[in-house]
Design a protein around this motif. Structure first.
Motif, short mmCIF file in Angstrom:
data_model
loop_
_atom_site.label_atom_id
_atom_site.label_comp_id
_atom_site.label_asym_id
_atom_site.label_seq_id
_atom_site.Cartn_x
_atom_site.Cartn_y
_atom_site.Cartn_z
N ASN A 40 0.81 -1.22 0.00
CA ASN A 40 0.00 0.00 0.00
C ASN A 40 0.85 1.28 0.00
N LYS A 41 2.01 1.21 -0.61
CA LYS A 41 2.84 2.41 -0.72
C LYS A 41 2.32 3.23 -1.89
N ARG A 42 2.20 4.53 -1.66
CA ARG A 42 1.64 5.42 -2.68
C ARG A 42 2.46 6.69 -2.88
N TYR A 43 3.30 7.02 -1.91
CA TYR A 43 4.03 8.28 -1.94
C TYR A 43 5.53 8.02 -2.09
N TYR A 44 6.19 8.98 -2.70
CA TYR A 44 7.63 8.89 -2.95
C TYR A 44 8.41 8.49 -1.69
N ASN A 45 8.15 9.17 -0.58
CA ASN A 45 8.89 8.87 0.66
C ASN A 45 8.61 7.47 1.19
N GLU A 46 7.44 6.93 0.90
CA GLU A 46 7.15 5.55 1.32
C GLU A 46 8.01 4.55 0.54
N PHE A 47 8.25 4.82 -0.74
CA PHE A 47 9.12 3.94 -1.52
C PHE A 47 10.56 4.04 -1.03
N ILE A 48 10.98 5.24 -0.69
CA ILE A 48 12.34 5.45 -0.18
C ILE A 48 12.56 4.66 1.10
N SER A 49 11.51 4.51 1.91
CA SER A 49 11.67 3.82 3.20
C SER A 49 11.64 2.29 3.08
N SER A 50 11.48 1.74 1.88
CA SER A 50 11.52 0.29 1.71
C SER A 50 12.85 -0.27 2.17
N GLU A 51 12.82 -1.46 2.72
CA GLU A 51 14.03 -2.03 3.31
C GLU A 51 15.15 -2.27 2.30
N GLU A 52 14.85 -2.33 1.02
CA GLU A 52 15.90 -2.56 0.02
C GLU A 52 16.80 -1.34 -0.19
N GLY A 53 16.34 -0.16 0.23
CA GLY A 53 17.19 1.03 0.20
C GLY A 53 17.41 1.65 -1.17
N ILE A 54 16.36 1.88 -1.92
CA ILE A 54 16.50 2.52 -3.23
C ILE A 54 16.93 3.97 -3.06
N SER A 55 17.80 4.43 -3.93
CA SER A 55 18.25 5.83 -3.87
C SER A 55 17.22 6.72 -4.55
N THR A 56 17.25 7.99 -4.20
CA THR A 56 16.24 8.92 -4.71
C THR A 56 16.31 9.07 -6.23
N ASN A 57 17.51 9.11 -6.80
CA ASN A 57 17.61 9.28 -8.25
C ASN A 57 17.13 8.04 -9.00
N ILE A 58 17.41 6.85 -8.47
CA ILE A 58 16.92 5.62 -9.11
C ILE A 58 15.40 5.55 -8.99
N LEU A 59 14.85 5.88 -7.82
CA LEU A 59 13.40 5.86 -7.64
C LEU A 59 12.72 6.80 -8.62
N ALA A 60 13.21 8.02 -8.71
CA ALA A 60 12.61 8.99 -9.64
C ALA A 60 12.65 8.47 -11.07
N ASP A 61 13.78 7.88 -11.46
CA ASP A 61 13.93 7.34 -12.81
C ASP A 61 12.95 6.19 -13.06
N ARG A 62 12.82 5.26 -12.11
CA ARG A 62 11.95 4.10 -12.30
C ARG A 62 10.47 4.49 -12.29
N LEU A 63 10.10 5.44 -11.43
CA LEU A 63 8.71 5.91 -11.44
C LEU A 63 8.37 6.57 -12.77
N GLU A 64 9.31 7.33 -13.31
CA GLU A 64 9.10 7.96 -14.61
C GLU A 64 8.97 6.90 -15.71
N LEU A 65 9.84 5.89 -15.67
CA LEU A 65 9.77 4.79 -16.65
C LEU A 65 8.42 4.08 -16.56
N LEU A 66 7.99 3.75 -15.35
CA LEU A 66 6.71 3.05 -15.17
C LEU A 66 5.54 3.92 -15.64
N GLU A 67 5.64 5.20 -15.44
CA GLU A 67 4.59 6.09 -15.92
C GLU A 67 4.59 6.15 -17.45
N LYS A 68 5.76 6.30 -18.05
CA LYS A 68 5.87 6.34 -19.52
C LYS A 68 5.37 5.04 -20.15
#
Length: 150
Positions: A40-68
């Protein structure tokens, strides 16, 4: 009828497996989908807090890819106008069987014991996969496709 998928420029080949790997070929993309589907993660900061430790630049890139690619959409949060809410599209929900089958394959072939929290993901599919897919798809459609406040 042929389905047209917006593709990544300069892909290596038109082989369906290659195209899929070019979209999902890193661990972060499917983990974001997992978090949307099961945690039930919906917000950027919730994804950042995942235990796998995604970096902010990778998260932004992947969210953009998934949106495109049309698997995730973003909308303004009604409660916090400056926050962006991420939701799965029908195309994103269609990834459910892929996520589940990867989980069962890993469970069957893993050399070590997996996290007991795996039941959050795999549990609904143990007795009857088709029934599990139907129930989870309905929940995901309700949570992600229906407009808030309607």
């Amino acid at each position: 009828m042929q389905v047209v998928i917006p593709m990544i420029m300069n892909r290596r080949s038109d082989c369906p497996l290659n195209v899929g790997l070019e979209i999902f070929g890193d661990k972060w993309t499917l983990l974001i989908i997992r978090d949307l589907m099961f945690f039930n993660k919906r917000y950027y900061n919730e994804f950042i807090s995942s235990e796998e430790g995604i970096s902010t630049n990778i998260l932004a890139d992947r969210l953009e890819l998934l949106e495109k690619q049309g698997m995730v959409r973003k909308e303004k949060c009604l409660e916090h106008k400056q926050k962006i809410l991420y939701k799965l599209t029908e195309k994103g929900i269609d990834l459910l069987p892929l996520i589940i089958e990867i989980g069962f394959w890993v469970e069957k072939n893993a050399d070590e014991e997996l996290d007991p929290n795996k039941e959050v993901i795999l549990g609904p599919f143990r007795e009857n996969r088709e029934k599990g897919f139907q129930q989870i798809r309905e929940k995901l459609r309700k949570d992600h496709l229906e407009k808030e406040g309607l």
